[in-house]
Design an enzyme around this catalytic site. Structure first.
Site, PDB file in Angstrom:
ATOM      1  N   HIS A   1      27.484  64.172  12.002  1.00 42.20           N
ATOM      2  CA  HIS A   1      26.619  64.274  13.180  1.00 42.20           C
ATOM      3  C   HIS A   1      25.166  64.339  12.744  1.00 42.20           C
ATOM      4  O   HIS A   1      24.852  64.559  11.577  1.00 42.20           O
ATOM      5  CB  HIS A   1      26.972  65.523  13.999  1.00 42.20           C
ATOM      6  CG  HIS A   1      26.865  66.803  13.221  1.00 42.20           C
ATOM      7  ND1 HIS A   1      27.876  67.246  12.381  1.00 42.20           N
ATOM      8  CD2 HIS A   1      25.863  67.732  13.132  1.00 42.20           C
ATOM      9  CE1 HIS A   1      27.508  68.386  11.818  1.00 42.20           C
ATOM     10  NE2 HIS A   1      26.293  68.698  12.251  1.00 42.20           N
TER      11      HIS A   1
ATOM     12  N   ASP B   1      28.916  69.454   7.976  1.00 40.07           N
ATOM     13  CA  ASP B   1      28.458  70.821   7.739  1.00 40.07           C
ATOM     14  C   ASP B   1      29.132  71.522   6.559  1.00 40.07           C
ATOM     15  O   ASP B   1      28.631  72.544   6.102  1.00 40.07           O
ATOM     16  CB  ASP B   1      28.658  71.672   9.003  1.00 40.07           C
ATOM     17  CG  ASP B   1      27.614  71.366  10.064  1.00 40.07           C
ATOM     18  OD1 ASP B   1      26.579  70.761   9.710  1.00 40.07           O
ATOM     19  OD2 ASP B   1      27.826  71.726  11.228  1.00 40.07           O
TER      20      ASP B   1
ATOM     21  N   HIS C   1      25.038  64.012   8.728  1.00 39.30           N
ATOM     22  CA  HIS C   1      25.614  64.863   7.680  1.00 39.30           C
ATOM     23  C   HIS C   1      26.869  65.525   8.228  1.00 39.30           C
ATOM     24  O   HIS C   1      27.175  65.442   9.419  1.00 39.30           O
ATOM     25  CB  HIS C   1      24.611  65.941   7.259  1.00 39.30           C
ATOM     26  CG  HIS C   1      24.280  66.902   8.351  1.00 39.30           C
ATOM     27  ND1 HIS C   1      23.454  66.569   9.411  1.00 39.30           N
ATOM     28  CD2 HIS C   1      24.674  68.184   8.591  1.00 39.30           C
ATOM     29  CE1 HIS C   1      23.347  67.590  10.243  1.00 39.30           C
ATOM     30  NE2 HIS C   1      24.091  68.581   9.773  1.00 39.30           N
TER      31      HIS C   1
ATOM     32  N   ARG D   1      12.175  70.975  21.379  1.00 37.38           N
ATOM     33  CA  ARG D   1      13.620  71.124  21.609  1.00 37.38           C
ATOM     34  C   ARG D   1      14.071  72.413  20.952  1.00 37.38           C
ATOM     35  O   ARG D   1      13.947  72.570  19.732  1.00 37.38           O
ATOM     36  CB  ARG D   1      14.336  69.916  21.007  1.00 37.38           C
ATOM     37  CG  ARG D   1      15.852  69.931  21.022  1.00 37.38           C
ATOM     38  CD  ARG D   1      16.315  68.781  20.134  1.00 37.38           C
ATOM     39  NE  ARG D   1      17.715  68.461  20.197  1.00 37.38           N
ATOM     40  CZ  ARG D   1      18.643  68.993  19.404  1.00 37.38           C
ATOM     41  NH1 ARG D   1      18.320  69.931  18.519  1.00 37.38           N
ATOM     42  NH2 ARG D   1      19.908  68.583  19.496  1.00 37.38           N
TER      43      ARG D   1
END
Length: 711
Positions: free
Chosen positions: A655, A585, A583, A665
């Site tokens: 990204h 941002d 996508h 994570r």
């Protein structure tokens, strides 16, 4: 007996408290019985919703539509009935001062409670049948019902209604990749028109305001005035309804739940303050669009700003002055509007009209009430409540602009320097601001500001534009502290509208905002130094990004999020999905068309993004850049403690995140904007908490000083 006299259901009761309670119980039983006999009870929306889901799994598409549309109707009607009953009963049983305030007030409270229960039960049936779980309530807030509807309408080839339902769902869930793809397919289908993509849940005041913006952009000022005025009319109605709905029930968290040790007034104060705070925050709630975490800043003031200029353009200076004075009730220090005030008063002064034109009374009354509420809420810190102004207003309230408002220098300008006054300038609409490209040279390579921070890769090495990879932004100890903070305050679904697995069913997402962390630290729930570290580290990252990309204007926070994604055991075999799909941002990525559409529901105001990693002891989870086709990987980043990847937020940097297949994570995710209009509200609150903490520390230091040392 269900045939008791009608008077029992319609009249207020009086007399002693015991008699009142007895009559109340009898009346409720009678009214509940009658409402059930009449068969006019509203069917609970959670039951309709459940039946719709069952029909969905049975592929009974007609029944899905029947039950889901019924659930939407029931949900809307239930809210409408509650608001109507509360407003009606408040009007019938007003609070008045009396010689015996305790008994008199309690009597009114009982009558109003009786009235509301009677009214609601007549329209909806017994309270027990329309109490729904928090989970179902969140499903309706997230508009999940429209997801079922769009597929059912599609299966029955009713494509116009399918597109309508899909669009309505997507506005509240802009990161739902499957629905984004479905919308693109609908746009290509024969018979589907642009007019079919409407928001079924659009609030009337926002709809009128958006129409007004379009007319304003086209310089159709007469039409724009009508739309903006219509928007304000609907806005004040919605504000009244919002306050009525705030009456309850209120949610108590685990740390403030009533206990047997609470006395009467503590319990009353606890609930009343929550109701008061909820009503006080309605102005923020009404400015928050579906799927957004923060409200549109200056939403209410913008109405008066657009109106004053529109009235100016059509030559109606009286109305222009009225709306200017109204705007200044909210923003008394706005230099541009103060200049407009001078201009209008000077122009009308020759006709003797300016002194009799006052701000609008609905706004005057609103601001007076707002200031009283603010004073009350600020006074209850000792009871464990912390007040934050929902609009961050700095004005002094309704008195900020009045009929005798004057400054000596302005008085002189009115009398002898009219020719120096500047005409009001056109306000750039929010829509135009969104479309406007930021006029700046794209640069990079500026100083990193901190000696320990190390440049690993620049844009050229990352095969793109406006990209940077840095190491040692924070220390190993700081990573550990923030990781511990994440373990103690992050909640499943936070930042993802309550969805625990918003991007993939194979991972659990948890998050927390910087404001939440600081409040927990301030209240002593977590170590305060960890909360302030989160705040300080995010500010450090902001400064580095602003400096490295050599921006010539201030970079503001748009959203700050401490987020962890955890692989769900037993669901990792043969995974072929991403932890976070590809996508951009600040625009809607359309790989097939090689375009990224900078339009809502994308966060079009975002300019730069950064992710600061806290750990690397997990499998998978690499951050990847791609071409606009969302397939060709141009660079990959393996997360490590203290590593930061920063980049511009537009179509040049699609990204995503590869699947986390083992472990957890954690990172600090940051989004920035160059437009102060879209500053993060949570950050503004966090700034205020930090200032409060700093003030308390200074006071503590001052108190601890020996008076002799002062001498």
């Amino acid at each position: 007996n269900c045939t008791e006299p009608e008077a029992l259901c319609g009249e207020g009761v009086s007399g002693g408290v015991e008699a009142m309670i007895g009559i109340l119980l009898l009346t409720l039983a009678v009214c509940l019985c009658r409402s059930l006999e009449n068969g006019a009870v509203l069917k609970p929306y959670d039951l309709l919703y459940e039946e719709g889901i069952q029909a969905y799994y049975s592929n009974d598409w007609h029944s899905v539509i029947y039950y889901m549309e019924g659930a939407i109707h029931s949900y809307t009607q239930q809210r409408k009935f509650k608001i109507q009953c509360r407003l009606q009963c408040a009007e019938q049983h007003e609070m008045q001062e009396a010689a015996q305030p305790n008994l008199s007030s309690f009597s009114v409270i009982l009558r109003r409670a009786h009235c509301i229960q009677q009214c609601e039960s007549q329209r909806m049936g017994p309270a027990s049948i329309y109490r729904v779980s928090e989970e179902v309530l969140q499903e309706f807030h997230r508009r999940t019902v429209y997801n079922y509807l769009q597929l059912a309408y599609y299966k029955l080839n009713e494509l116009d209604k399918a597109a309508e339902a899909a669009h309505t769902f997507f506005l509240a869930n802009p990161e739902h990749m499957e629905m984004r793809e479905s919308l693109e397919r609908y746009k290509q289908m024969e018979g589907v028109k642009e007019s079919h993509f409407i928001d079924r849940e659009m609030r009337p005041y926002m709809e009128a305001f958006n129409i007004g913006l379009k007319q304003y952009d086209e310089e159709q000022y007469v039409l724009a005035i009508g739309s903006f005025e219509e928007a304000l009319k609907h806005y004040w109605l919605a504000e009244t309804e919002c306050r009525a709905y705030c009456q309850g029930p209120q949610q108590l968290d685990a740390n403030t739940s009533p206990s047997s040790s609470f006395h009467l007034y503590e319990l009353i104060a606890d609930h009343y303050i929550q109701v008061l705070q909820c009503g006080h925050d309605c102005i923020r709630e009404l400015a928050t669009r579906a799927g957004r975490l923060s409200p549109i800043e200056n939403y209410l003031p913008m109405h008066y700003d657009f109106l004053q200029y529109s009235y100016f353009k059509v030559g109606n200076y009286e109305k222009a002055l009225e709306t200017t004075k109204s705007y200044l009730l909210i923003r008394p220090d706005d230099d541009d509007m103060l200049q407009n005030l001078d201009y209008y008063q000077s122009a009308l002064g020759r006709q003797g009209h300016s002194n009799v034109i006052t701000p609008r009374q609905d706004l005057v009354w609103f601001m007076e009430r707002y200031e009283v509420e603010k004073e009350i809420l600020q006074s209850v810190n000792d009871l464990g409540y912390f007040y934050l102004d929902p609009l961050n207003w700095t004005g002094s309230g309704p008195g900020a602009v009045s009929e005798n408002h004057s400054h000596s220098d302005r008085e002189k300008r009115f009398l002898g320097q009219e020719e120096t006054l500047k005409q009001p300038e056109m306000l750039i609409s929010q829509k135009k601001k969104t479309r406007k490209k930021i006029d700046r040279d794209l640069q990079e390579g500026g100083p990193l500001l901190y000696d320990q921070v190390k440049l690993i890769h620049d844009s050229h090495q990352l095969n793109g534009s406006q990209r940077v990879l840095l190491d040692h932004v924070i220390t190993t100890r700081e990573c550990g502290e923030l990781y511990q903070l994440a373990s103690s305050i992050t909640m499943a679904g936070d930042g993802y509208r309550g969805k625990t697995s918003p991007h993939t069913p194979n991972e659990r997402f948890e998050g927390a905002t910087v404001y939440k962390a600081l409040m927990y630290g301030y209240e002593g729930r977590i170590p305060l130094h960890r909360a302030t570290l989160f705040y300080d580290v995010s500010e450090k990252a902001r400064k580095i990004i602003e400096s490295y990309f050599m921006l010539n204007s201030t970079l503001y926070f748009s959203y700050t999020h401490l987020v962890c994604r955890t692989a769900i055991e037993g669901q990792q075999d043969n995974r072929n999905d991403l932890s976070h799909p590809i996508h951009a941002d600040n625009c809607l990525l359309d790989p097939d068309a090689s375009e990224c559409w900078k339009e809502p529901p994308a966060y079009t105001f975002r300019d730069y993004s950064a992710i600061l990693y806290l750990n690397g002891d997990f499998d998978g989870g690499e951050f990847i850049f791609t071409e606009i086709d969302a397939k060709t990987i141009t660079a990959a980043v393996k997360p490590e403690c203290g590593r930061l990847v920063g980049f511009s937020s537009g179509e040049e940097n699609p990204h995503g995140v590869k699947a986390v297949t083992k472990g957890q994570r954690c990172a600090v995710a940051l989004w920035f904007t160059l437009d102060p209009l879209f500053r993060e509200l949570e950050r503004i609150k966090a700034d205020e908490v930090v200032e409060l903490i700093s003030l308390e520390h200074r006071l503590d230091d001052k108190i601890s000083v020996n008076p002799r040392d002062e001498l």
